[in-house]
Structure formats: C-alpha cells, structure tokens
Design a protein around this motif. Structure first.
Motif, mmCIF file in Angstrom:
data_model
loop_
_atom_site.group_PDB
_atom_site.id
_atom_site.type_symbol
_atom_site.label_atom_id
_atom_site.label_comp_id
_atom_site.label_asym_id
_atom_site.label_seq_id
_atom_site.Cartn_x
_atom_site.Cartn_y
_atom_site.Cartn_z
ATOM 1 N N ARG B 47 0.823 -1.218 0.000
ATOM 2 C CA ARG B 47 0.000 0.000 0.000
ATOM 3 C C ARG B 47 0.854 1.263 0.000
ATOM 4 N NH1 ARG B 47 -5.275 -0.353 0.985
ATOM 5 N NH2 ARG B 47 -5.336 1.556 2.201
ATOM 6 N N MET B 79 -3.116 -2.024 -10.143
ATOM 7 C CA MET B 79 -3.299 -2.796 -8.917
ATOM 8 C C MET B 79 -4.539 -3.680 -9.005
ATOM 9 S SD MET B 79 -2.965 -1.521 -5.029
ATOM 10 C CE MET B 79 -3.340 -2.580 -3.640
ATOM 11 N N PHE B 81 -7.074 -5.969 -6.460
ATOM 12 C CA PHE B 81 -7.429 -6.074 -5.050
ATOM 13 C C PHE B 81 -7.999 -7.456 -4.746
ATOM 14 C CE2 PHE B 81 -7.550 -1.706 -6.276
ATOM 15 C CZ PHE B 81 -7.076 -1.000 -5.191
ATOM 16 N N ALA B 83 -10.824 -8.108 -3.105
ATOM 17 C CA ALA B 83 -12.271 -8.213 -3.300
ATOM 18 C C ALA B 83 -12.680 -7.627 -4.653
ATOM 19 C CB ALA B 83 -13.011 -7.513 -2.169
ATOM 20 N N ALA B 85 -13.136 -5.365 -6.541
ATOM 21 C CA ALA B 85 -13.136 -3.902 -6.617
ATOM 22 C C ALA B 85 -13.421 -3.375 -8.008
ATOM 23 C CB ALA B 85 -11.807 -3.328 -6.110
ATOM 24 N N PHE B 87 -15.782 -1.494 -10.611
ATOM 25 C CA PHE B 87 -16.829 -0.500 -10.386
ATOM 26 C C PHE B 87 -18.158 -1.100 -10.817
ATOM 27 C CE2 PHE B 87 -13.020 2.167 -11.611
ATOM 28 C CZ PHE B 87 -12.632 2.363 -10.294
ATOM 29 N N PRO B 88 -19.096 -1.278 -9.883
ATOM 30 C CA PRO B 88 -20.302 -2.050 -10.204
ATOM 31 C C PRO B 88 -21.221 -1.350 -11.193
ATOM 32 C CG PRO B 88 -20.493 -1.060 -8.042
ATOM 33 C CD PRO B 88 -19.093 -0.784 -8.510
ATOM 34 N N PHE B 132 -21.795 -7.736 -11.831
ATOM 35 C CA PHE B 132 -22.569 -8.736 -11.092
ATOM 36 C C PHE B 132 -22.949 -9.931 -11.964
ATOM 37 C CE2 PHE B 132 -26.191 -6.557 -12.979
ATOM 38 C CZ PHE B 132 -27.109 -7.566 -13.141
ATOM 39 N N ARG B 146 -8.138 -4.220 -16.374
ATOM 40 C CA ARG B 146 -8.300 -2.811 -16.014
ATOM 41 C C ARG B 146 -6.976 -2.235 -15.500
ATOM 42 N NH1 ARG B 146 -12.250 -1.161 -11.120
ATOM 43 N NH2 ARG B 146 -10.604 -2.205 -9.976
ATOM 44 N N ALA B 147 -6.275 -3.055 -14.687
ATOM 45 C CA ALA B 147 -5.016 -2.584 -14.128
ATOM 46 C C ALA B 147 -3.959 -2.412 -15.225
ATOM 47 C CB ALA B 147 -4.534 -3.551 -13.057
ATOM 48 N N GLU C 185 -12.097 -0.031 -1.584
ATOM 49 C CA GLU C 185 -11.341 -0.485 -2.753
ATOM 50 C C GLU C 185 -11.724 0.280 -4.009
ATOM 51 O OE1 GLU C 185 -12.694 -2.566 -0.644
ATOM 52 O OE2 GLU C 185 -11.323 -4.207 -0.174
ATOM 53 N N TRP C 186 -12.985 0.709 -4.116
ATOM 54 C CA TRP C 186 -13.387 1.453 -5.311
ATOM 55 C C TRP C 186 -12.618 2.749 -5.415
ATOM 56 C CZ3 TRP C 186 -19.233 0.505 -4.102
ATOM 57 C CH2 TRP C 186 -19.546 -0.817 -4.463
ATOM 58 N N LEU C 193 -5.679 4.092 -10.713
ATOM 59 C CA LEU C 193 -5.838 4.200 -12.171
ATOM 60 C C LEU C 193 -5.668 5.634 -12.655
ATOM 61 C CD1 LEU C 193 -8.835 1.751 -12.594
ATOM 62 C CD2 LEU C 193 -6.598 1.478 -13.641
#
Lengths: 260, 352, 291
Positions: B47, B79, B81, B83, B85, B87-88, B132, B146-147, C185-186, C193
């Motif tokens: 981190r 990065m 993560f 969980a 992460a 963007f929903p 989802f 994405r990273a 985390e978001w 990014l």
C-alpha cells in the motif's frame, strides 16, 4: 482540507439543529418576567385538556399498534410462506401511504364514510375513533411492514412452520407462539415508531374532529405564548423517548443473540 | 539494474511499527512475492508502493523517479485487489477503459486498447456485461485487464486469488504469470499462501513482524531457509535433535549414525542442536546411498494422488514423509513398522 | 392432464389468497376506495353527473399559485435537505471525524425526522419568531433587525427553514448506510488508475449512490408536499399552499363548491403520482447494473 469541510458541515448542521431546541427550551422558561421558571410547564400540566387529549392519543396509539400488528404480522408471514407472488402487490400497498398525503386520505374517509353513506362511521364518536385508528394504521403501515418483514427475513419461516405443524400446532398457535415472539424486536421497534407518529399527529384528528393531542397543541399555540414551547419540549422528550426505546430493544436483542 | 527500489522503508501506526527497515530491489520485468502470515506488514508495504499509505521514513523509487511523496493517482501503477473492486456501475469495457478515460486518451484509441486487453484475458464477448453478471474468476480477470490497460510501470497484486475457489485460483494464477511474462511487467504480489508464492514468483520475500526475513528464489527459500521462521513458514519440516561431532567437517550424530551436513554449521563441538528434513527427504525402506536408517511406526496415511503423505512415529516424535504413488506398490497401512532412510546432505541446519 | 392442472390451480388459488384477505380488505377500505372516491368526485357535479368543470375551476390565480408554491416548497426543501444531509453524512463517513460523532448523529436524526408537525412549529417560533431567541439576540447584540431585512418566519422561506428540520435528518438516516456501502477499494482502484477525487465521485461514487439519492429526494418531496401540521401551526390558514387550502376547504367549504375540494385533492394525487413515476423511471434506468 477534507477534515476542515467535514467539521464545517457538521458544526453548521449541529447549530441549525440545536438552536431551535435551545430556543424553545429558553422560551418555555420565560413565563415569569425577569427570571426563569417552570410556570409554563405547571400551567400545561394543570390543564385538564392536556391530560384528556394526551390520554386519548395514547389510547389511540395502543389501538393502532394492536391493529397494525394483527394486520401486518400474519400478512407478512403469509406472503413469505405461501404467497411470494403477492409480494409486489402487498409492497405496493404498504408504500402507498408515503405517496398519498394523509390529508387526501382523510378527505376520502370523510366523504366515503359520512352519515349518509352505506357505512356511516363518522356518525358516532366510536365510529370516528375507529376510522381514525384505521387512518393511523395506514400512516404507520410502511414502517410497520418493513420492520416486520425485515425481522421475518432473519428467521427460517418455512422450517419453523413445518416443525410446529408436525407437533400438531394450528395457525393461530403458530402465529402467536412461534412467529410473533421471533419478530418481537421488529414489532416493538415498529410499535415505538407508531407511538411517536400517532401521539403528535394533527391533520387526521383535526379533520375528523376528535380531541387528540395534536389538535390540542395547535389550539394552545394559537391562543397562548409560553405554553406552546413548553409543549414542544414535552413532545420532543416523548419523541426522544420513543426512539430511545426503539434503539434499546434492538440493542438488547443483539446482545441476546450474541450470547446465544 | 534495479527498476523498483525500496530502501529503509518504515511505517508506524501510532507507536506500533508494522514495517521495519524494509529494503528491496526489483529488476524490470521481475515477479516478486511478499509472503508472510497476516499482520506481517506485507500489505502495508504494497500500500505504500501504491501510495495509499505514507511511509514514516524511507524511500521508494520507480524507474529512477522518487515516488515516495507522490499521490496514488500520479504514480502510474496498476493494482488488483482481493475483493475484485470492479466498479459495479460500469460495464466490463468501461471498467477496463476507466484508467484511459481519466487520462484523457481519445475514444478510438481507448476502444482499441480495451478490446486488446479483453482479448488478452479471453473475455472479449463479455464487454457489455456488468460485474454482477460475472463469476468471481471472470471479475478478477477483468480487474487484471483494467489494471494493465493504462500500461502501468508496476503491477501490484494484493492477494487477488484468495477470494476464489481452489480450481479457479490455480488457473488464474497461471494466467496472471503468463500475461506478466508476455508483457514483461514488473510485479509485486502479496500472499499468505506459500504454494502460490513459490509457483508463480521469480523471487520471494518472506516477511515476519515487519521485517524481510529472507529474499531469494523459491528454490533457495524452500531448500536453504536462513532463519527458523522461514524454515517453519515455508513447507513442512521434521526436526531431529543431533549432537555435533566435528563442526569443521559438518558431522553430527543422530542416534547411532554419523551424518554429514551441508556447509554452514556454526555450532561448536559437542553441542546439542536441531536439524530439519523436508517430508520428501525421508524415504520409505532401505535406500542405497542414504547415510542412515531409522525405525518408525506408521500412524496415518493420506493418499493425495501423485503423492502419498505418511505420518510416522519415530522415537516418540511424529514425522511427516512424502512418497510418490506407484501403481504396483500399495502404501503401508497404519500400525506397520517401517524403515526410513535419511541423509545429512538433505538437512536444513537450524542455527539458534 | 393440462386441464387437470388448470382446475387444481383454480381451486387452490383462492384458498391461498385468503391468507391476505384481511390485508386486502383493509387496503381497499382505507386506502384504495377513499382515493378512488376522490378521483371520481373530482369529475362529478354536486348531483353526481360527469363533468370536467371542477378541473377547469382549478385554473384560478389563487389555486394555481397554491400548487406552484407547494411544488416549489417541496422541490426546494427536498433539494436542500438532500444536499445538506448528504454533506453532513459524508462529513461523518469520510471526513475523518472522531468515531464518537456518528452514533449520536444517527440517534438524533431518528428523533428529529419524527419531530415534525405542531411542536416543530412552536420550536421555530420560539427561535426565529418575532420574540424568538435568535431574533432578539441579533437585535440586542448586533442591532440586526431580521424583520427589517425582510425575513419573516411565517413566509415561504420561513417554511423552508422549518421543513429542513425534518428533511435533513431523514436524508442522513437513509444516506449513511448507502455511503457505508461504498467500498474503500473502489476509491483506491480509481486513485491507482489515475483518477482525481472529483473524477472518482463523478464516474463511480455518485452513479452508485444515484438510486438512493433519487429515492430519498422523491420521499422528501412527498414528505413536504403533503405536510399540513407544521405549516398550519406556523402560519395558520393564511399561507397559500395546497395542503392548507385543502385543509380549510374540508373544514369550512371556503371554496363554495364542495366538488372543487375533490379536484384540489385529485391534483395532489396527480402531482405525487407524476413525481413517483419520474422517480421509478429514473431509478430503473440508473439501476441497470444492479441485480
């Protein structure tokens, strides 16, 4: 920088919320010229109408809570157990009171149940009290239903029912001795919220012309100077009490569950 | 020539020093794992590299540029993560495009880069879906795309596999390694799973209580652990009490046999000490070329497919041994008395 | 066989539905029929025949003005309530304030959001009224005369200030759980990014919160639009907003034509229905990414 804005937002908000509370408290103590006193409160408590209307609203709250529980618990239970397809309809109905203003509803009551109608509820005091109780039940319906439904979600309704049935229990027994105790916390927190709503309600009681606490407060406000803020302090204390009790039952039940 | 340099990095939360004098040089294109139990400071190091935590002291440089004081959004780092992460509220394609969009990359270029990335992870047909609608493994692959989309200088992976189930974990781990090697991107991977770290890394940093205990290739870490912590944390160990006979020649006595240890014995003549042997260094039966044979009684047999893990009692202690499965030779049953061959050259010397 | 299934379904259906019969009867008697009565009454003459005249009669300057004021009041208090409540909730959740702030704020919001109606009006009269605490304090300490500056508690803006007392806490109660739902985390993923804080809020956080914000706005709108007691206790029957006008009409038939009352109430239903339809449409559009 963020923290500066955070403190600013919070302090600004707190000032806005605290000043009226300070204002009403200070004003309520100013009845005697030149010194602070509880005269306004004494006047309020000496007024027989205060006790009469408060007692009346308390009784109506109790009736509303009983009707609400009898209406909501079996329905929410049944929808979860047997009629999931009825859920959209039931949820829609329970949300209606948030959409249709209370004043519109009570107007409908007055026109629908007047003395010349098929069901002349407004013709007698008892009938009007009944109508008012039903009105209050609709006002409390969204909160009561959501609270109980959330409570039911945490228990396995189907298994509990089958277990009780296999032991020979009938529907009434199941509801009263199995389901109700299990959602007691939800029912109680819904009940205290109902109490807070009904005790101060003005519109419905005023338009149905019943001697409730809300219209009494309004009447006093129109005619007196120092008693109204005293009443406001009392009403605030009652609201705080209801919310406190609501939090208390939730916290106690969490404690209980953690122990189990 | 090191690409990412971490020197004398320290981090304190209040009076609690969670990272102590951490030093690491990572070459360009290298895959480094930070391995250690939870609370060892590995995530905090990551981190700090990402820019989410400010070091109490020390410095981090990437490609010669000092980034210690730089904000996270100015470091050009990728990065993943634990969980997901994702963007929903954004589709798979929009998630992958996010980093390019905030940089102001023109639309056409953005779109071609996104489809390139989605092809890389094999999810091109999922571009229009929302997170989802994806499985955990698919979400994590999108997170990888994405990273990587903004071509970061360094890729940081914060336990990206630990939320997935075992099968997906292994296949995604291989996929990450394959893509990492293909793109030649410098990568730091944080995990508490030693098997994961060993299978995927060029080098491993084993961390304990905020300190880098040992840095080395998986082979070195496993076979030549330099501290007792590393030896215990990585893999399974059987320890044996021995007495030093000749410290210069590395000879110790185990029961009636004299074992010759690999170089590195520091204890003096006559000292009581412990050596450790990996489960695969113990052989069932009398094997030629092994220095000694000890007697044991089989207590448990775990058939794991290609490997059979046996637990045997030797002189009151339980030892673990692994043997390869052979179709013509059924494993011994519990209660059987067996002979176990071992050799000093396989031993790990536990100094101190 | 198919016939058999149909017959069995037909026989079983009513029995199962009997379970919600009490609820259905209650809903019909005390929610649906009263509403229908108003809708029908709005299109009837005094002797019961169909007419559009009541609707046309609404088009007087006084009534149109009342609707306009009511809508403005509801929009402004809902908007300000959302904005200020959001700022306070965000301050508590993200602002790095001490942890001890949160729980009292939530409790207080629970109380304040229910402290509406008559006593709330009293509290504001005692504070910002002609003899109120702040009014007098400003006059004696600073020589500022609120009244002289054009401020009057018994006016539109006075009502706005008063309504916010229950609007803001309601927003806080609903939005704090939603803000808690924003994963750390978001924000970190966005930062790494390359996104700035503003870009994160615009592209990720606000779109995620949008359904909750929208729902709360709709709720606050309805809350203000139907409120009678606070306004009535504050200003009496003179303030020209729809609920007060309807209240006066029900009590004393001030409009002369009793069916105009139906039309007035029907107008209120239409506006809340329109508001909720807008809400539902926007919500469905903004929730495509939800399960």
């Amino acid at each position: 920088m963020t923290r500066f804005f955070a403190w600013f937002a919070l302090i600004f908000g707190c000032l806005y919320f605290l000043l009226p509370l300070v204002g009403m408290t200070e004003f309520s103590l100013k009845m005697r010229r030149g010194e602070y006193s509880f005269d306004a409160y004494r006047r309020v408590f000496e007024d027989q109408r205060f006790w009469d209307t408060f007692g009346y609203s308390l009784a109506l709250s109790a009736a509303t809570i009983v009707v609400g529980v009898l209406l909501v618990v079996p329905t929410a239970y049944w929808v979860r157990l047997k009629l999931p397809q009825a859920r959209p309809f039931v949820e829609f109905v329970t949300l209606l009171p948030l959409v249709i203003p209370a004043i519109v509803l009570v107007f409908g009551y007055i026109r629908l149940y007047n003395t010349s109608s098929v069901l002349p509820l407004t013709g007698s005091a008892f009938g009007t009290d009944f109508l008012l109780t039903m009105g209050y039940t609709t006002l409390a319906l969204p909160y009561m239903y959501r609270s109980v439904d959330t409570g039911l979600r945490t228990i396995d309704v189907a298994t509990l029912t089958e277990a009780a049935q296999s032991l020979g229990a009938g529907w009434i027994t199941i509801l009263a001795r199995i389901i109700l105790p299990n959602v007691m916390v939800a029912v109680l927190s819904g009940a205290f919220l109902t109490l807070a709503i009904v005790l101060g309600e003005f519109t419905m009681a005023a338009l149905l012309n019943r001697p409730a606490f809300g219209p009494f407060m309004q009447l006093l406000g129109a005619n007196r100077a120092y008693e109204p803020p005293a009443l406001a302090v009392i009403a605030f204390a009652i609201t705080w009490g209801c919310m406190g009790l609501m939090q208390l039952v939730t916290r106690l039940s969490k404690h209980e569950r953690a122990k189990a | 020539m090191s690409f990412l340099t971490i020197s004398h990095l320290e981090k304190a939360f209040g009076s609690n020093l969670v990272v102590k004098d951490f030093n690491l040089e990572v070459a360009k294109g290298e895959f480094i794992s930070l391995l250690g139990p939870s609370g060892c400071g590995k995530t905090t190091v990551l981190r700090m590299v990402a820019g989410f935590e400010t070091p109490t002291s020390g410095s981090i440089t990437i490609g010669g540029q000092e980034v210690t004081g730089l904000k996270a959004n100015a470091r050009n780092i990728g990065m993943m993560f634990q969980a997901y992460a994702l963007f929903p509220n954004l589709t798979v394609a929009d998630n992958v495009a996010f980093g390019l969009k905030v940089k102001g990359v023109p639309r056409a270029e953005r779109e071609s880069r996104v489809s390139e990335m989605l092809n890389l992870i094999g999810l091109a047909e999922m571009a229009g879906r929302f997170p989802f609608q994806l499985s955990g493994g698919q979400q994590q692959r999108v997170a990888l795309a994405r990273a990587l989309a903004p071509s970061p200088r360094v890729l940081l992976l914060d336990e990206p596999l630990s939320a997935l189930d075992a099968k997906v974990r292994v296949s995604l781990r291989n996929e990450i390694r394959e893509i990492q090697q293909r793109l030649g991107i410098t990568t730091i991977f944080v995990t508490h799973d030693q098997e994961e770290a060993m299978s995927i890394s060029d080098r491993i940093v084993v961390m304990n209580a905020g300190i880098a205990d040992q840095v080395g290739s998986p082979f070195e870490i496993y076979n030549r652990p330099t501290t007792r912590f590393v030896a215990n944390f990585v893999g399974t160990l059987n320890t044996f009490a021995v007495k030093v006979e000749d410290s210069a020649a590395g000879k110790v006595r185990l029961g009636g046999a004299l074992l010759t240890l690999p170089p590195g014995l520091s204890a003096g003549m006559g000292a009581e000490m412990a050596i450790a042997l990996r489960p695969e260094a113990l052989r069932l039966g009398r094997e030629p070329g092994y220095e000694t044979v000890i007697k044991g009684w089989i207590e448990e047999v775990h058939f794991m497919g290609s490997i059979i893990r046996l637990r045997a009692r030797v002189a009151g202690e339980l030892v673990v041994m692994d043997t390869f499965n052979r179709a013509d030779q059924p494993p011994p049953v519990p209660g059987t008395e067996v002979e176990i061959s071992l050799s000093g050259k396989d031993a790990i010397i536990l100094n101190g | 066989m198919a016939k058999d299934t149909v017959r069995r379904a037909r026989r079983r259906l009513p029995l199962e539905w009997l379970g919600i019969l009490p609820f259905a009867i209650f809903a019909v008697l005390f929610l649906i029929l009263p509403t229908m009565r108003i809708v029908i009454g709005a299109f009837q003459t005094a002797d019961g025949s169909f007419t559009f005249q009541n609707m046309l009669d609404l088009n007087t300057p006084s009534i149109v003005n009342a609707y306009w004021t009511s809508i403005k009041l509801s929009l402004i208090t809902a908007g300000l309530g959302c904005a200020i409540g959001f700022a306070m909730a965000a301050a508590v959740v993200f602002g790095g304030l001490p942890k001890g702030v949160r729980s009292p704020l939530l409790t207080f919001s629970g109380v304040a959001s229910n402290f509406a109606g008559v006593p709330l009006a009293f509290a504001f009269i005692a504070t910002l009224g002609p003899a109120g605490l702040i009014t007098i304090w400003l006059r004696t300490e600073f020589g500022i005369n609120l009244r002289g500056m054009g401020f009057n508690l018994l006016s539109f803006w006075g009502l706005v200030i008063t309504y916010l007392f229950f609007q803001i806490p309601l927003m806080i109660l609903i939005i704090i759980p939603a803000l808690d739902g924003l994963k750390r985390e978001w924000r970190e993923a966005a930062a790494v990014l390359g996104a700035t804080g503003a870009q994160y809020w615009r592209m990720v956080a606000l779109p995620i919160l949008f359904p909750s914000l929208l729902g709360t706005f709709a709720l606050l709108f309805a809350n203000a639009f139907g409120a009678v007691a606070t306004a009535f206790a504050l200003t009496g029957p003179q303030l020209n907003i729809v609920p007060i006008k309807l209240f006066a009409q029900i009590r004393g038939d001030v409009l002369g034509n009793p069916n105009l009352g139906f039309a007035l109430a029907f107008g209120m239903i239409v506006i809340t229905v329109i508001a909720n339809t807008i809400y539902i449409v926007l919500r469905v559009r903004s929730e495509r990414w939800l399960k």
